[in-house]
Enzyme design. Structure first.
Site, PDB file in Angstrom:
ATOM      1  N   LYS A   1     -10.921   8.954  -2.051  1.00  0.00           N
ATOM      2  CA  LYS A   1     -11.138   7.567  -2.467  1.00  0.00           C
ATOM      3  C   LYS A   1     -11.718   6.726  -1.339  1.00  0.00           C
ATOM      4  O   LYS A   1     -12.716   6.049  -1.510  1.00  0.00           O
ATOM      5  CB  LYS A   1      -9.826   6.933  -2.948  1.00  0.00           C
ATOM      6  CG  LYS A   1      -9.007   7.804  -3.878  1.00  0.00           C
ATOM      7  CD  LYS A   1      -9.601   7.884  -5.260  1.00  0.00           C
ATOM      8  CE  LYS A   1      -9.159   9.073  -6.100  1.00  0.00           C
ATOM      9  NZ  LYS A   1      -7.885   9.662  -6.011  1.00  0.00           N
TER      10      LYS A   1
ATOM     11  N   TRP B   1       1.952  10.494 -10.653  1.00  0.00           N
ATOM     12  CA  TRP B   1       0.677  11.133 -10.999  1.00  0.00           C
ATOM     13  C   TRP B   1       1.005  12.459 -11.714  1.00  0.00           C
ATOM     14  O   TRP B   1       1.742  13.284 -11.150  1.00  0.00           O
ATOM     15  CB  TRP B   1      -0.080  11.393  -9.684  1.00  0.00           C
ATOM     16  CG  TRP B   1      -1.431  12.012  -9.832  1.00  0.00           C
ATOM     17  CD1 TRP B   1      -2.418  11.663 -10.711  1.00  0.00           C
ATOM     18  CD2 TRP B   1      -1.961  13.086  -9.028  1.00  0.00           C
ATOM     19  NE1 TRP B   1      -3.521  12.445 -10.509  1.00  0.00           N
ATOM     20  CE2 TRP B   1      -3.264  13.324  -9.492  1.00  0.00           C
ATOM     21  CE3 TRP B   1      -1.465  13.850  -7.982  1.00  0.00           C
ATOM     22  CZ2 TRP B   1      -4.090  14.305  -8.936  1.00  0.00           C
ATOM     23  CZ3 TRP B   1      -2.270  14.819  -7.420  1.00  0.00           C
ATOM     24  CH2 TRP B   1      -3.570  15.046  -7.892  1.00  0.00           C
TER      25      TRP B   1
ATOM     26  N   ASP C   1       2.614  11.094  -0.202  1.00  0.00           N
ATOM     27  CA  ASP C   1       1.289  11.308  -0.782  1.00  0.00           C
ATOM     28  C   ASP C   1       0.465  10.059  -0.490  1.00  0.00           C
ATOM     29  O   ASP C   1       0.784   8.966  -0.961  1.00  0.00           O
ATOM     30  CB  ASP C   1       1.411  11.543  -2.295  1.00  0.00           C
ATOM     31  CG  ASP C   1       0.058  11.907  -2.902  1.00  0.00           C
ATOM     32  OD1 ASP C   1      -0.956  11.806  -2.195  1.00  0.00           O
ATOM     33  OD2 ASP C   1       0.032  12.297  -4.089  1.00  0.00           O
TER      34      ASP C   1
HETATM   35  N1  PMP Z   1      -2.340  12.014  -5.146  1.00  0.00           N
HETATM   36  C1  PMP Z   1      -2.571  11.011  -5.989  1.00  0.00           C
HETATM   37  C2  PMP Z   1      -1.473  10.045  -6.259  1.00  0.00           C
HETATM   38  C3  PMP Z   1      -3.813  10.860  -6.589  1.00  0.00           C
HETATM   39  O1  PMP Z   1      -4.028   9.851  -7.425  1.00  0.00           O
HETATM   40  C4  PMP Z   1      -4.833  11.800  -6.300  1.00  0.00           C
HETATM   41  C5  PMP Z   1      -6.185  11.686  -6.905  1.00  0.00           C
HETATM   42  N2  PMP Z   1      -6.266  11.339  -8.221  1.00  0.00           N
HETATM   43  C6  PMP Z   1      -4.534  12.841  -5.417  1.00  0.00           C
HETATM   44  C7  PMP Z   1      -3.280  12.909  -4.852  1.00  0.00           C
HETATM   45  C8  PMP Z   1      -5.490  13.946  -5.058  1.00  0.00           C
HETATM   46  O2  PMP Z   1      -6.729  13.599  -4.712  1.00  0.00           O
HETATM   47  P1  PMP Z   1      -7.839  14.634  -4.271  1.00  0.00           P
HETATM   48  O3  PMP Z   1      -7.355  16.020  -4.495  1.00  0.00           O
HETATM   49  O4  PMP Z   1      -9.018  14.331  -5.126  1.00  0.00           O
HETATM   50  O5  PMP Z   1      -8.092  14.349  -2.842  1.00  0.00           O
END
Ligand code: PMP
Length: 402
Positions: free
Chosen positions: A247, A131, A212
Protein backbone atom coordinates in the site's frame (compact mmCIF):
# COMPACT_ATOMS: atom_id res chain seq x y z
CA UNK A 1 -10.44 -40.03 -12.65
CA UNK A 2 -8.37 -38.98 -9.65
CA UNK A 3 -9.37 -35.31 -9.93
CA UNK A 4 -13.04 -36.32 -9.76
CA UNK A 5 -12.57 -36.40 -5.99
CA UNK A 6 -11.81 -32.67 -5.95
CA UNK A 7 -14.70 -30.36 -5.20
CA UNK A 8 -15.06 -26.81 -6.48
CA UNK A 9 -13.88 -24.31 -3.86
CA UNK A 10 -16.04 -21.28 -3.03
CA UNK A 11 -14.99 -18.17 -4.96
CA UNK A 12 -13.36 -15.32 -3.06
CA UNK A 13 -16.24 -12.99 -2.16
CA UNK A 14 -14.30 -9.76 -2.79
CA UNK A 15 -12.69 -10.85 -6.06
CA UNK A 16 -16.11 -12.14 -7.21
CA UNK A 17 -17.54 -8.64 -6.72
CA UNK A 18 -14.76 -7.13 -8.84
CA UNK A 19 -15.64 -9.56 -11.64
CA UNK A 20 -19.32 -8.58 -11.43
CA UNK A 21 -18.30 -4.89 -11.42
CA UNK A 22 -16.25 -5.32 -14.60
CA UNK A 23 -19.23 -6.87 -16.40
CA UNK A 24 -21.72 -4.21 -15.23
CA UNK A 25 -22.63 -1.99 -18.25
CA UNK A 26 -23.83 0.97 -16.09
CA UNK A 27 -21.53 3.94 -16.92
CA UNK A 28 -22.06 5.39 -13.43
CA UNK A 29 -21.03 2.21 -11.59
CA UNK A 30 -18.89 2.59 -8.46
CA UNK A 31 -16.58 -0.05 -6.98
CA UNK A 32 -15.93 0.32 -3.25
CA UNK A 33 -15.07 -3.33 -2.69
CA UNK A 34 -11.43 -3.55 -3.78
CA UNK A 35 -8.44 -3.44 -1.44
CA UNK A 36 -6.17 -1.07 -3.34
CA UNK A 37 -5.61 2.68 -3.11
CA UNK A 38 -7.18 4.75 -5.88
CA UNK A 39 -6.61 8.40 -6.77
CA UNK A 40 -9.17 11.03 -7.85
CA UNK A 41 -9.28 9.46 -11.32
CA UNK A 42 -10.10 6.06 -9.78
CA UNK A 43 -6.77 4.58 -10.87
CA UNK A 44 -4.05 2.95 -8.77
CA UNK A 45 -0.94 5.01 -9.59
CA UNK A 46 2.71 3.95 -9.66
CA UNK A 47 4.54 6.38 -7.36
CA UNK A 48 7.06 8.76 -9.00
CA UNK A 49 9.68 7.82 -6.38
CA UNK A 50 9.24 4.18 -7.43
CA UNK A 51 9.66 4.99 -11.13
CA UNK A 52 12.83 7.00 -10.40
CA UNK A 53 14.21 4.13 -8.31
CA UNK A 54 13.46 1.68 -11.13
CA UNK A 55 15.24 3.94 -13.65
CA UNK A 56 18.36 3.87 -11.47
CA UNK A 57 18.11 0.11 -11.05
CA UNK A 58 17.91 -0.37 -14.81
CA UNK A 59 21.11 1.64 -15.25
CA UNK A 60 22.86 -0.40 -12.57
CA UNK A 61 21.82 -3.76 -14.06
CA UNK A 62 22.17 -5.79 -10.85
CA UNK A 63 22.54 -9.55 -11.27
CA UNK A 64 19.45 -11.75 -11.21
CA UNK A 65 21.22 -14.39 -9.10
CA UNK A 66 19.28 -15.70 -6.07
CA UNK A 67 19.01 -13.49 -3.00
CA UNK A 68 19.92 -14.91 0.45
CA UNK A 69 17.03 -16.77 2.16
CA UNK A 70 16.09 -13.74 4.33
CA UNK A 71 16.81 -11.25 1.51
CA UNK A 72 19.54 -8.59 1.50
CA UNK A 73 20.77 -7.06 4.81
CA UNK A 74 20.31 -3.53 3.39
CA UNK A 75 16.60 -4.18 2.93
CA UNK A 76 16.38 -5.51 6.51
CA UNK A 77 18.12 -2.41 7.89
CA UNK A 78 15.83 -0.07 5.93
CA UNK A 79 12.72 -1.86 7.20
CA UNK A 80 13.90 -1.72 10.81
CA UNK A 81 14.57 2.02 10.59
CA UNK A 82 11.06 2.53 9.26
CA UNK A 83 9.40 0.41 11.94
CA UNK A 84 11.34 1.53 15.02
CA UNK A 85 13.16 4.72 13.95
CA UNK A 86 16.94 5.05 13.54
CA UNK A 87 18.20 5.04 17.10
CA UNK A 88 15.81 2.68 18.87
CA UNK A 89 17.27 0.51 21.63
CA UNK A 90 15.96 -2.70 19.96
CA UNK A 91 17.99 -2.05 16.81
CA UNK A 92 21.11 -0.88 18.68
CA UNK A 93 20.95 -4.03 20.87
CA UNK A 94 20.85 -6.19 17.71
CA UNK A 95 17.73 -7.98 18.89
CA UNK A 96 15.76 -7.60 15.63
CA UNK A 97 16.09 -9.86 12.58
CA UNK A 98 14.21 -9.04 9.38
CA UNK A 99 13.50 -11.19 6.33
CA UNK A 100 12.19 -9.86 3.02
CA UNK A 101 9.03 -11.75 2.04
CA UNK A 102 6.71 -11.87 -0.99
CA UNK A 103 4.22 -9.35 0.43
CA UNK A 104 2.79 -9.09 3.91
CA UNK A 105 0.81 -12.26 3.21
CA UNK A 106 3.96 -14.40 2.95
CA UNK A 107 5.32 -12.76 6.11
CA UNK A 108 2.16 -13.92 7.89
CA UNK A 109 2.42 -17.41 6.40
CA UNK A 110 6.09 -17.81 7.37
CA UNK A 111 5.18 -16.56 10.86
CA UNK A 112 2.40 -19.18 10.93
CA UNK A 113 4.77 -21.98 9.91
CA UNK A 114 7.30 -20.80 12.49
CA UNK A 115 4.66 -20.77 15.26
CA UNK A 116 3.30 -24.19 14.30
CA UNK A 117 6.76 -25.77 14.31
CA UNK A 118 8.37 -24.00 17.24
CA UNK A 119 5.56 -22.88 19.55
CA UNK A 120 3.16 -25.81 19.13
CA UNK A 121 1.13 -25.03 22.25
CA UNK A 122 0.39 -21.44 21.32
CA UNK A 123 -3.07 -20.26 20.28
CA UNK A 124 -3.22 -17.20 18.02
CA UNK A 125 -5.87 -14.64 19.02
CA UNK A 126 -7.40 -12.52 16.27
CA UNK A 127 -9.78 -9.55 16.46
CA UNK A 128 -13.47 -10.02 15.67
CA UNK A 129 -13.69 -9.06 12.85
CA UNK A 130 -10.34 -9.18 11.07
CA UNK A 131 -8.99 -9.37 7.53
CA UNK A 132 -10.55 -12.66 6.31
CA UNK A 133 -7.23 -13.96 4.98
CA UNK A 134 -5.82 -14.03 8.53
CA UNK A 135 -7.83 -17.15 9.30
CA UNK A 136 -7.05 -18.50 5.80
CA UNK A 137 -3.31 -18.17 6.38
CA UNK A 138 -3.16 -19.42 9.98
CA UNK A 139 -5.59 -22.30 9.35
CA UNK A 140 -3.43 -23.37 6.39
CA UNK A 141 -0.35 -23.27 8.63
CA UNK A 142 -2.19 -25.38 11.23
CA UNK A 143 -2.05 -22.75 13.99
CA UNK A 144 -5.05 -22.91 16.37
CA UNK A 145 -6.90 -19.59 16.47
CA UNK A 146 -9.46 -17.87 18.69
CA UNK A 147 -11.18 -14.51 18.46
CA UNK A 148 -11.11 -11.57 20.87
CA UNK A 149 -13.82 -8.88 20.98
CA UNK A 150 -12.89 -5.74 19.06
CA UNK A 151 -15.67 -3.86 17.29
CA UNK A 152 -18.74 -2.57 19.08
CA UNK A 153 -21.51 -2.16 16.50
CA UNK A 154 -23.66 -0.05 18.79
CA UNK A 155 -21.02 2.67 19.18
CA UNK A 156 -19.04 2.07 15.96
CA UNK A 157 -15.99 2.02 18.15
CA UNK A 158 -13.48 -0.28 19.81
CA UNK A 159 -15.00 -2.31 22.66
CA UNK A 160 -12.03 -1.75 24.98
CA UNK A 161 -13.29 -3.56 28.06
CA UNK A 162 -14.49 -6.63 26.14
CA UNK A 163 -11.21 -6.80 24.24
CA UNK A 164 -9.09 -6.73 27.40
CA UNK A 165 -11.42 -9.20 29.12
CA UNK A 166 -11.01 -11.65 26.23
CA UNK A 167 -7.23 -11.27 26.23
CA UNK A 168 -7.42 -12.06 29.95
CA UNK A 169 -8.63 -15.54 28.90
CA UNK A 170 -5.47 -16.27 26.90
CA UNK A 171 -2.83 -18.63 28.30
CA UNK A 172 0.80 -17.60 28.88
CA UNK A 173 2.71 -18.12 25.63
CA UNK A 174 -0.31 -17.38 23.42
CA UNK A 175 0.06 -14.91 20.55
CA UNK A 176 -2.13 -11.86 19.92
CA UNK A 177 -2.52 -10.60 16.36
CA UNK A 178 -2.89 -6.81 16.38
CA UNK A 179 -3.23 -4.43 13.42
CA UNK A 180 -0.63 -1.68 13.95
CA UNK A 181 -2.93 0.92 12.35
CA UNK A 182 -5.81 1.24 9.87
CA UNK A 183 -7.58 -1.86 11.17
CA UNK A 184 -8.94 -3.89 8.27
CA UNK A 185 -11.98 -4.06 7.96
CA UNK A 186 -13.27 -1.65 10.64
CA UNK A 187 -10.97 1.40 10.32
CA UNK A 188 -10.98 1.59 14.16
CA UNK A 189 -7.57 1.74 15.90
CA UNK A 190 -6.70 1.72 19.62
CA UNK A 191 -6.07 5.16 21.19
CA UNK A 192 -2.60 5.82 22.71
CA UNK A 193 -4.04 5.07 26.17
CA UNK A 194 -5.54 1.82 24.90
CA UNK A 195 -2.17 0.76 23.43
CA UNK A 196 -0.73 1.22 26.92
CA UNK A 197 -3.46 -0.94 28.41
CA UNK A 198 -2.94 -3.60 25.73
CA UNK A 199 0.81 -3.56 26.40
CA UNK A 200 0.21 -3.96 30.16
CA UNK A 201 -2.22 -6.87 29.60
CA UNK A 202 0.19 -8.66 27.27
CA UNK A 203 3.03 -8.24 29.77
CA UNK A 204 0.95 -9.36 32.71
CA UNK A 205 -0.44 -12.44 30.90
CA UNK A 206 2.90 -13.25 29.17
CA UNK A 207 1.39 -13.00 25.70
CA UNK A 208 3.38 -12.19 22.57
CA UNK A 209 2.14 -9.64 20.02
CA UNK A 210 2.13 -10.44 16.32
CA UNK A 211 1.77 -7.09 14.61
CA UNK A 212 0.28 -6.90 11.12
CA UNK A 213 1.49 -3.61 9.67
CA UNK A 214 0.00 -3.34 6.17
CA UNK A 215 -0.81 0.39 6.09
CA UNK A 216 2.09 2.31 7.65
CA UNK A 217 1.65 5.98 6.72
CA UNK A 218 -2.03 5.76 5.82
CA UNK A 219 -3.47 6.82 9.20
CA UNK A 220 -1.61 9.81 10.67
CA UNK A 221 1.99 9.57 9.36
CA UNK A 222 4.82 7.05 8.91
CA UNK A 223 6.27 7.71 12.37
CA UNK A 224 2.91 8.30 14.09
CA UNK A 225 1.43 5.04 12.81
CA UNK A 226 4.16 3.00 14.52
CA UNK A 227 3.31 4.42 17.97
CA UNK A 228 1.47 1.25 19.05
CA UNK A 229 4.34 -0.93 17.88
CA UNK A 230 6.84 1.20 19.82
CA UNK A 231 4.59 1.05 22.89
CA UNK A 232 4.79 -2.75 22.79
CA UNK A 233 8.58 -2.70 22.32
CA UNK A 234 9.57 -2.12 25.91
CA UNK A 235 12.97 -3.40 27.09
CA UNK A 236 13.34 -7.14 26.71
CA UNK A 237 9.94 -7.76 25.06
CA UNK A 238 9.44 -10.24 22.22
CA UNK A 239 7.35 -9.69 19.11
CA UNK A 240 6.73 -10.71 15.50
CA UNK A 241 6.04 -7.97 12.94
CA UNK A 242 4.62 -8.69 9.48
CA UNK A 243 4.84 -5.54 7.39
CA UNK A 244 3.88 -4.80 3.82
CA UNK A 245 4.96 -2.30 1.15
CA UNK A 246 1.97 -3.07 -1.08
CA UNK A 247 0.00 0.00 0.00
CA UNK A 248 2.50 2.65 1.08
CA UNK A 249 4.79 2.08 -1.93
CA UNK A 250 1.95 1.05 -4.27
CA UNK A 251 3.95 -2.11 -4.99
CA UNK A 252 0.98 -4.50 -4.85
CA UNK A 253 1.96 -6.80 -7.71
CA UNK A 254 5.69 -6.75 -6.92
CA UNK A 255 4.99 -8.67 -3.69
CA UNK A 256 7.22 -7.01 -1.14
CA UNK A 257 6.83 -7.32 2.59
CA UNK A 258 8.92 -8.15 5.64
CA UNK A 259 8.93 -10.46 8.63
CA UNK A 260 10.74 -9.00 11.63
CA UNK A 261 11.48 -10.91 14.80
CA UNK A 262 12.14 -8.97 18.00
CA UNK A 263 13.69 -11.16 20.70
CA UNK A 264 15.01 -10.49 24.21
CA UNK A 265 18.63 -10.23 23.07
CA UNK A 266 20.98 -10.77 20.11
CA UNK A 267 21.60 -14.44 20.89
CA UNK A 268 17.88 -15.28 21.07
CA UNK A 269 17.06 -13.48 17.83
CA UNK A 270 19.70 -15.42 15.90
CA UNK A 271 18.32 -18.70 17.26
CA UNK A 272 14.77 -17.77 16.21
CA UNK A 273 15.94 -16.45 12.84
CA UNK A 274 17.66 -19.78 12.08
CA UNK A 275 14.21 -21.43 12.37
CA UNK A 276 12.53 -18.70 10.31
CA UNK A 277 15.06 -19.39 7.54
CA UNK A 278 14.06 -23.08 7.54
CA UNK A 279 10.41 -22.07 7.12
CA UNK A 280 11.25 -19.75 4.21
CA UNK A 281 13.44 -22.36 2.52
CA UNK A 282 10.59 -24.89 2.53
CA UNK A 283 8.05 -22.30 1.43
CA UNK A 284 9.40 -20.18 -1.48
CA UNK A 285 13.17 -20.71 -0.95
CA UNK A 286 14.17 -17.04 -1.21
CA UNK A 287 12.35 -13.79 -2.02
CA UNK A 288 11.92 -12.08 -5.41
CA UNK A 289 14.40 -9.22 -5.81
CA UNK A 290 12.78 -6.42 -7.78
CA UNK A 291 10.26 -4.96 -5.31
CA UNK A 292 12.66 -5.12 -2.38
CA UNK A 293 15.34 -3.37 -4.43
CA UNK A 294 12.92 -0.54 -5.19
CA UNK A 295 12.16 -0.09 -1.48
CA UNK A 296 15.85 -0.18 -0.51
CA UNK A 297 16.82 2.23 -3.31
CA UNK A 298 14.20 4.74 -2.16
CA UNK A 299 14.92 4.40 1.56
CA UNK A 300 18.71 4.65 1.16
CA UNK A 301 18.52 7.88 -0.85
CA UNK A 302 17.52 11.03 1.07
CA UNK A 303 16.05 12.72 -2.05
CA UNK A 304 13.93 9.73 -3.03
CA UNK A 305 12.90 9.17 0.59
CA UNK A 306 11.68 12.76 0.83
CA UNK A 307 9.70 12.38 -2.39
CA UNK A 308 8.20 9.09 -1.19
CA UNK A 309 7.19 10.56 2.20
CA UNK A 310 5.39 13.31 0.27
CA UNK A 311 3.62 10.77 -1.93
CA UNK A 312 2.47 8.76 1.11
CA UNK A 313 1.19 12.00 2.67
CA UNK A 314 -0.76 12.75 -0.52
CA UNK A 315 -2.47 9.34 -0.42
CA UNK A 316 -3.21 9.70 3.30
CA UNK A 317 -4.58 13.23 2.96
CA UNK A 318 -6.77 12.24 0.04
CA UNK A 319 -8.30 9.39 2.06
CA UNK A 320 -8.84 11.47 5.20
CA UNK A 321 -10.24 14.37 3.12
CA UNK A 322 -12.56 11.98 1.29
CA UNK A 323 -13.89 10.72 4.62
CA UNK A 324 -14.94 14.30 5.48
CA UNK A 325 -16.45 14.99 2.03
CA UNK A 326 -18.38 11.71 2.16
CA UNK A 327 -19.85 12.41 5.59
CA UNK A 328 -20.83 15.96 4.51
CA UNK A 329 -22.45 14.63 1.33
CA UNK A 330 -24.43 12.11 3.40
CA UNK A 331 -25.55 14.84 5.82
CA UNK A 332 -26.61 17.05 2.84
CA UNK A 333 -29.08 14.37 1.72
CA UNK A 334 -31.03 14.99 4.93
CA UNK A 335 -30.54 11.39 6.06
CA UNK A 336 -31.34 10.98 9.74
CA UNK A 337 -28.56 8.55 10.59
CA UNK A 338 -25.34 10.11 11.91
CA UNK A 339 -22.41 8.91 9.80
CA UNK A 340 -19.81 11.19 11.43
CA UNK A 341 -18.04 8.16 12.91
CA UNK A 342 -16.57 7.60 9.41
CA UNK A 343 -14.27 10.61 9.92
CA UNK A 344 -12.88 9.03 13.08
CA UNK A 345 -11.90 5.82 11.27
CA UNK A 346 -8.47 5.52 9.66
CA UNK A 347 -6.98 3.86 6.61
CA UNK A 348 -8.63 2.80 3.39
CA UNK A 349 -11.50 0.96 5.01
CA UNK A 350 -14.64 1.93 6.79
CA UNK A 351 -17.28 -0.19 8.39
CA UNK A 352 -20.27 1.77 7.09
CA UNK A 353 -22.94 0.05 9.19
CA UNK A 354 -24.89 -0.83 5.98
CA UNK A 355 -26.72 -4.16 6.23
CA UNK A 356 -26.28 -6.98 3.68
CA UNK A 357 -29.77 -6.14 2.31
CA UNK A 358 -28.83 -2.49 1.85
CA UNK A 359 -25.58 -3.54 0.18
CA UNK A 360 -27.55 -5.76 -2.24
CA UNK A 361 -29.98 -2.94 -2.99
CA UNK A 362 -27.08 -0.58 -3.77
CA UNK A 363 -25.69 -3.09 -6.26
CA UNK A 364 -29.02 -3.97 -7.90
CA UNK A 365 -30.49 -0.45 -8.09
CA UNK A 366 -27.40 1.75 -8.41
CA UNK A 367 -24.49 -0.43 -9.63
CA UNK A 368 -22.60 0.40 -6.43
CA UNK A 369 -20.42 -2.51 -5.30
CA UNK A 370 -19.67 -2.94 -1.58
CA UNK A 371 -18.61 -6.03 0.40
CA UNK A 372 -21.63 -7.56 2.20
CA UNK A 373 -20.10 -6.86 5.62
CA UNK A 374 -20.66 -3.17 4.80
CA UNK A 375 -16.90 -2.52 4.46
CA UNK A 376 -16.26 0.40 2.13
CA UNK A 377 -12.95 1.23 0.46
CA UNK A 378 -12.97 4.99 1.03
CA UNK A 379 -10.27 5.42 -1.64
CA UNK A 380 -12.87 4.35 -4.23
CA UNK A 381 -14.83 7.56 -3.55
CA UNK A 382 -14.03 10.57 -5.77
CA UNK A 383 -15.38 14.11 -6.18
CA UNK A 384 -17.13 12.83 -9.30
CA UNK A 385 -19.07 10.01 -7.60
CA UNK A 386 -19.56 11.16 -3.99
CA UNK A 387 -22.95 12.90 -4.52
CA UNK A 388 -24.45 9.96 -6.36
CA UNK A 389 -23.10 7.57 -3.75
CA UNK A 390 -24.53 9.60 -0.85
CA UNK A 391 -27.97 9.89 -2.53
CA UNK A 392 -28.05 6.16 -3.22
CA UNK A 393 -27.11 5.29 0.36
CA UNK A 394 -29.72 7.70 1.73
CA UNK A 395 -32.32 6.10 -0.54
CA UNK A 396 -31.64 2.47 0.42
CA UNK A 397 -31.25 3.29 4.11
CA UNK A 398 -34.53 5.24 4.18
CA UNK A 399 -36.47 2.71 2.11
CA UNK A 400 -35.39 -0.08 4.44
CA UNK A 401 -36.70 2.01 7.32
CA UNK A 402 -33.45 2.16 9.30
N1 PMP B 1 -2.71 -7.58 6.29
C1 PMP B 1 -3.78 -6.83 6.06
C2 PMP B 1 -4.59 -6.38 7.22
C3 PMP B 1 -4.12 -6.47 4.76
O1 PMP B 1 -5.20 -5.71 4.55
C4 PMP B 1 -3.32 -6.91 3.69
C5 PMP B 1 -3.63 -6.54 2.28
N2 PMP B 1 -4.94 -6.57 1.89
C6 PMP B 1 -2.21 -7.71 3.98
C7 PMP B 1 -1.93 -8.01 5.30
C8 PMP B 1 -1.29 -8.30 2.95
O2 PMP B 1 -0.84 -7.50 1.99
P1 PMP B 1 0.15 -7.96 0.85
O3 PMP B 1 0.34 -9.43 0.90
O4 PMP B 1 -0.49 -7.54 -0.43
O5 PMP B 1 1.41 -7.22 1.11
Amino acid sequence: MIFDRVETAPTDAILGLSEAFKKDPNPEKINLSVGVYQDERATTPTLDSVIRAEQRMLEQQASKAYLPIPGPPEFAAAVQRLLWDDDHEAIAAGRVATSQTPGGTAALRVAGDFIKQNLPHATLWMSRPTWPNHSGVFDAAGVPTRLYAYFDESTNDLDEEAMLADLGQASPGDIVLLHACCHNPTGIDPSPEMWQRIAATLRERQLMPLIDFAYQGFADGLHEDAAGLRELTAAGTEMIVCSSFSKNFGLYSERVGALSILAADAEAVQRVQSQVKLCIRANYSNPPAHGGRIVTTVLEDPGLTKQWIGEVAQMRERINGTRRTFVEALADTGIRRDFSFITRQRGMFSFSGLTPQQVDALRDQYAIYIVRSGRINVAGITRANVQRLAMAIADVVQSSGS
